[in-house]
Design a protein around this motif. Sequence first.
Motif, PDB file in Angstrom:
ATOM      1  N   ALA A  54       0.817  -1.215   0.000  1.00 47.48           N
ATOM      2  CA  ALA A  54       0.000   0.000   0.000  1.00 47.48           C
ATOM      3  C   ALA A  54       0.850   1.263   0.000  1.00 47.48           C
ATOM      4  O   ALA A  54       0.343   2.349  -0.311  1.00 47.48           O
ATOM      5  CB  ALA A  54      -0.930   0.014   1.213  1.00 47.48           C
TER       6      ALA A  54
ATOM      7  N   ARG B 204      -0.952   1.678 -10.356  1.00 47.94           N
ATOM      8  CA  ARG B 204      -0.366   1.197  -9.109  1.00 47.94           C
ATOM      9  C   ARG B 204       0.498  -0.017  -9.418  1.00 47.94           C
ATOM     10  O   ARG B 204       0.324  -0.671 -10.459  1.00 47.94           O
ATOM     11  CB  ARG B 204      -1.443   0.847  -8.090  1.00 47.94           C
ATOM     12  CG  ARG B 204      -2.343  -0.312  -8.490  1.00 47.94           C
ATOM     13  CD  ARG B 204      -3.250  -0.720  -7.353  1.00 47.94           C
ATOM     14  NE  ARG B 204      -4.165  -1.788  -7.748  1.00 47.94           N
ATOM     15  CZ  ARG B 204      -4.955  -2.449  -6.909  1.00 47.94           C
ATOM     16  NH1 ARG B 204      -4.924  -2.152  -5.616  1.00 47.94           N
ATOM     17  NH2 ARG B 204      -5.752  -3.393  -7.336  1.00 47.94           N
TER      18      ARG B 204
ATOM     19  N   SER C  20      -8.077  -0.915  -3.767  1.00 41.99           N
ATOM     20  CA  SER C  20      -7.530   0.256  -3.082  1.00 41.99           C
ATOM     21  C   SER C  20      -8.145   1.507  -3.685  1.00 41.99           C
ATOM     22  O   SER C  20      -8.798   1.450  -4.740  1.00 41.99           O
ATOM     23  CB  SER C  20      -6.000   0.304  -3.197  1.00 41.99           C
ATOM     24  OG  SER C  20      -5.604   0.450  -4.540  1.00 41.99           O
ATOM     25  N   GLN C  21      -7.952   2.596  -3.023  1.00 43.53           N
ATOM     26  CA  GLN C  21      -8.573   3.849  -3.444  1.00 43.53           C
ATOM     27  C   GLN C  21      -7.581   4.992  -3.302  1.00 43.53           C
ATOM     28  O   GLN C  21      -6.774   5.030  -2.371  1.00 43.53           O
ATOM     29  CB  GLN C  21      -9.820   4.133  -2.606  1.00 43.53           C
ATOM     30  CG  GLN C  21     -10.593   5.364  -3.050  1.00 43.53           C
ATOM     31  CD  GLN C  21     -11.892   5.530  -2.278  1.00 43.53           C
ATOM     32  OE1 GLN C  21     -12.247   4.683  -1.476  1.00 43.53           O
ATOM     33  NE2 GLN C  21     -12.608   6.611  -2.524  1.00 43.53           N
TER      34      GLN C  21
END
Length: 931
Positions: free
Chosen positions: A222, A244, A251-252
């Motif tokens: 992350a 990413r 995920s945001q």
Amino acid sequence: MLNFGLLAFAQPWLLLALAGLPLLWLLLRLTPPAPRRLTFPAVRLLAGLKVPEETPARTPWWLLLLRLFIVALIILGLAQPLLNPAAQLSGSGPMMLVIDDGWASARFWPARQIAAANLLAQAEREDRPVILLTTAPGTQDTPPETSGLLPAAEARRLLQGLKPKPWPVDREAAQAAVEDLRIDGTAHVVWLSDGLDAPGSAGFAAALQRLGRLHVLREESAGLAHLALAPDTEGVDLVARALRADGQGASQAAVLAIGGDGRIITRAPLLFEPGETEARALLDLPTEMRNRIALLSIEGETTAGATVLLDERWRRRPVGLVSIGGEQEAQPLLSETYYLQSALEPFTELRKGSVEDLLQRQLAVLALPDSITLSPDERGRIADWVSRGGLLLRFAGPHSVAQPPAGGAAAGGGDDLLPVRLRGGDRILGGALTWDTPARLAPFAADSPFADLALPDDVVIRRQVLAEPSLDLGEKTWARLSDGTPLVTADRRGEGWLVLFHTTANTDWSNLPISGLFVEMLRRVMAISQGVEGGSGGAALPPIEVMDGFGSLGAPPATVLALETGGEAGGGRESPLGPRHPPGYYGNDSLRQAHNLSRFVGELTPLRGLPAGVTTALYQDSPEQDLKPWLLAAALFLALLDLLISLALRGLLRPGGGVAAASATGALLLGLGLGAAGLAPAAPALAQARDDGRTLEATLMTRLAYVETGDPAVDEISRAGLMGLTRVLERRTSVEAGPPLGIVLGRDDMAFFPLVYWPVTASQPAPSQAAIDQVNFFLDHGGTILFDLRESSAGAQIFGGGSQGTQHLRRLTQGIAIPPLEPVPVDHVLRKAFYLMEDFPGRFVGGTLWLEAPGENVNDGVASILIGSNDWAGAWAVNELGRPLNAVVPGGPRQREMAYRFGINLVMYALTGNYKADQVHIPFILERLGQ
């Protein structure tokens, strides 16, 4: 280093000082504290005072323990205890510290600095030399190279000046530097990675492992950096994109659209679905706001890769208008080119010429009037241009009516540069031989680019070309007539668009081209098109602003070179991203071209494929903490506490000592009956109930006072008025008065004030008997009260009827001993106490000022009562900046100045009496002086 598992001491030999604590205990125990010092009080305070004749012989045991604890903290702190100490360095050689300092490392750069600082501290404790290696090319475009053997202190200095760079790492070049390195023994190698894979990562790790044991620090999934990609277009909207590295799980993030002035225009969420590494966010903005966007940035990330700059490719829309000249140019009002040129020129970069000439230049839109006939070669070139992202804008007319029915790619032949198939002939709406009437436009659909445009009532269509019905005709229709037939259709072809107006671009078939709606519709069509790169003609563009490693734009350093702009479109060579061409803006005042990092980074993948035997850990895992600063800070705090305790034991901290002395002084003054100059002694009964703090406030400095009426607005004007008068007194006279005070009748003593201002209001309650007695006592002992009715005019008799203010005055003064009154005489001292005055204006003029008639006055001729109605406090009132709060009428600034002069005369009259009234000796004095 002495290690106890989770706790270790870097300087264990300092712990030997703890053996001296018993000696310190004995030394402190035998040393008595300093004797207590007692100040001699006032004589009247000596009663009942018992002076102690003994002092402690030894320091209290709890104070001894506190001081021993302070010394123990200092010793432990200097021994440098470490919490979660790192394991000892492996190998017999130096420690090699490898740091990824490319763009991806900027996201959590402080964590890398802390980890590197801890490693350098460990190397310093073990007396190991350090070798530094950064993996990104240097600012001088030099390949990565090792630093050689450095002391830990020198390596720390270099680390403090290290910053991330706005270009990727070059691990293949770093591997070459490692292979050229020669060291004695085996090194302890630590690689502070950015967590992303790059060409040559596995070979680089293998080369590091050959030097010694390799430890790799990385971010968790992350925490890996994101990459902002160049946005796409969907209709008139921009679509932000981001990558990413790890596609596991959802995920945001969020993308911020930022204008050229630094303001955030909009924010949109980026949702990464499980298994997906790319997220998209639609920026639904009006065209004007979209064109203000200067950059897109991923929220919360400060890296050069998290920011993508926008230039004219997303705003600049050059339009080519096909024109044949000739008769149409000679008759402009009949020419389609004239109307199109008039509508497009205000908001586009318009170019005119033939199809061949226009397609040789960079265009976003090609406008093709109906009168233009295309050759097969021109059709092919236009079709190829549209497929590569161009927008072809066409108009119907007599020429298209004469052509055989055709349209779209689905048509077997004919014109394939139309979005839909067309019927043969045209439809005439209105005329002598038709039953139809001219048609109006229907409201635009919600999914149309023209959705929010207002429809004028005077736009009518008299003639149109109809489209063949089909299943997808509704999806391709952007505008309709009121009967549902298409007026504007569009279709996507490859990367570009085909757009057709089913009427002419001139006024032959409708009055749409001479309306404002036509301009707005063309503006929306232009916004759908793709922008083009700046046409620099292949010339080099000098740098304007470049990014640093944290994604901030700034002035370019001298090492940055001009950008080559050949690219694919120009057939030349384009400059790569690197130290000579970092991301940023290049060009000049007329052309700004964005040079983004994302264009040169293919994809993001986590760091994998490391050789066997390599240990990896996260930056946040068990960080080593030095307890030395915390222990020394605690010792300092306790030492300050010990100092305060020692002062208290010696009697040097007597709470309220200064205030008590001042209160005693005030009580002594009151007991002796003394006050400020010109004031009468206070009544004994009232003195007993007086608050000491307010007594000191009133007696230590001359102050003016006002009666609080209970009306906040009136009381604030009274306070501000006397404050303004006090400031004028300080500037013009020798009176040094303090801020005015408000008094409540019956509660606060009036005896400390030479002059009291009493505004008369209708809501003010009548004073109590205690207040009446207080006022009479004040007047009998030399006090002066100015009653202000605050009216623009007043009756001739104060107590004989008159205005409402006079009636309120009679009510408030019932029971007060008011002496006989008279208007101020012409030769009265009030007219010449400081200034020579004929009348006494305030905020108003015209009112008569009454005062006590002369008699057997024992107060040096000073009248105890003055009554007027000109609202003097309103004229004197100022704010905190010294500016007047109220207007004065009718005299303006001159009247306000005269009001201030009256206030000065009044105060001087109350303070000094009638000494200026004795003028009889002046002629004799002047004669003696020879004048």
